[in-house]
Motif scaffolding. Sequence first.
Motif, short mmCIF file in Angstrom:
data_model
loop_
_atom_site.label_atom_id
_atom_site.label_comp_id
_atom_site.label_asym_id
_atom_site.label_seq_id
_atom_site.Cartn_x
_atom_site.Cartn_y
_atom_site.Cartn_z
N THR A 105 22.05 61.16 18.60
CA THR A 105 23.42 60.80 18.25
C THR A 105 23.49 60.30 16.82
OG1 THR A 105 23.94 60.27 20.55
CG2 THR A 105 25.39 59.32 18.87
N ARG A 106 22.60 59.38 16.46
CA ARG A 106 22.67 58.83 15.09
C ARG A 106 22.33 59.89 14.05
NH1 ARG A 106 17.83 55.67 12.89
NH2 ARG A 106 16.06 56.43 14.09
N PHE A 107 21.44 60.81 14.37
CA PHE A 107 21.10 61.88 13.43
C PHE A 107 22.29 62.80 13.20
CE2 PHE A 107 18.71 65.65 11.89
CZ PHE A 107 17.91 65.03 10.93
N SER A 108 23.06 63.02 14.25
CA SER A 108 24.24 63.89 14.14
C SER A 108 25.36 63.22 13.34
CB SER A 108 24.76 64.29 15.53
OG SER A 108 25.40 63.20 16.17
N ARG A 109 25.31 61.90 13.18
CA ARG A 109 26.35 61.14 12.49
C ARG A 109 26.02 60.86 11.02
NH1 ARG A 109 27.42 56.25 13.84
NH2 ARG A 109 29.66 56.42 13.73
N LYS A 110 24.87 61.32 10.55
CA LYS A 110 24.50 61.06 9.15
C LYS A 110 25.57 61.63 8.22
CE LYS A 110 21.41 65.07 8.66
NZ LYS A 110 21.68 65.79 9.88
N TYR A 111 25.66 61.07 7.04
CA TYR A 111 26.65 61.53 6.08
C TYR A 111 25.98 61.70 4.72
CZ TYR A 111 26.79 56.82 4.10
OH TYR A 111 26.45 55.64 3.49
N ASP A 112 26.62 62.46 3.85
CA ASP A 112 26.10 62.67 2.51
C ASP A 112 26.67 61.65 1.57
OD1 ASP A 112 24.62 64.82 3.36
OD2 ASP A 112 26.03 66.33 2.65
N GLU A 113 25.80 61.10 0.73
CA GLU A 113 26.22 60.12 -0.27
C GLU A 113 25.57 60.49 -1.60
OE1 GLU A 113 25.56 55.40 -1.13
OE2 GLU A 113 26.22 55.99 0.86
N GLU A 114 26.34 60.37 -2.66
CA GLU A 114 25.79 60.60 -4.00
C GLU A 114 25.16 59.31 -4.49
OE1 GLU A 114 25.66 63.44 -5.90
OE2 GLU A 114 26.48 64.52 -4.19
N ALA A 115 23.88 59.37 -4.76
CA ALA A 115 23.14 58.22 -5.30
C ALA A 115 21.94 58.76 -6.05
CB ALA A 115 22.70 57.28 -4.19
N LEU A 116 21.57 58.06 -7.10
CA LEU A 116 20.41 58.45 -7.91
C LEU A 116 20.56 59.87 -8.48
CD1 LEU A 116 17.64 57.20 -5.44
CD2 LEU A 116 18.63 55.94 -7.37
N GLY A 117 21.80 60.31 -8.63
CA GLY A 117 22.03 61.66 -9.15
C GLY A 117 21.72 62.75 -8.16
N GLU A 118 21.63 62.40 -6.88
CA GLU A 118 21.31 63.36 -5.82
C GLU A 118 22.29 63.22 -4.68
OE1 GLU A 118 18.71 65.67 -5.49
OE2 GLU A 118 18.21 65.21 -7.57
#
Length: 188
Positions: A105-118
């Motif tokens: 469940t938690r793996f399916s809820r991950k989100y993308d965040e811009e940090a460190l230029g990535e």
Amino acid sequence: MSQPELLKRVVQALDELGIEYMITGSIASSLQGEPRSTHVIDLVVAMYSSDVDGLVNAFPTPDFYIDVTAARDAIAHDSMFNLIDVREGDKVDFWMLTGELFDRTRFSRKYDEEALGERLSVSAPEDTILVKLRWAAKMGGSQKQFTDALRVFEVQRESLNLAYLNRWASDLGLRDLWTRLQKEAEII
């Protein structure tokens, strides 16, 4: 290589190898709550035994160390192995994605965040809180883990899914720690 550079390199290697990952642990809680130093980068990964050689090739000796046997064993037994930056002493813990319902469940809820230029795939704040509380419980009441969870709660409070947190805190046996966290939270 600095820890942010190591994280970027690991993320790039995982992306190139087609290995799904999620940043968790103190890196996630630092992004979502109060930053603190750590020498460990924690990642949950969906890896297969066939991925090990590619990962080892991306981090060659003598600058890096991965125990191939430990990596294959971790994949076979849903556990963990690590990568060590021999020069700096920083470590990346690769936690295998398990079949446990909460893990999936938690793996399916991950989100993308811009940090460190990535673009980084990061644990959702609710899941960061729950995992930190889980570690606090497993470590006999670790104040550091509890404080990490508390700071994420304080910073993210307005956007948190409290029903999700209540459900999983109960299901994971974390109700007392979750109640304590809410009582200790300061309004920011």
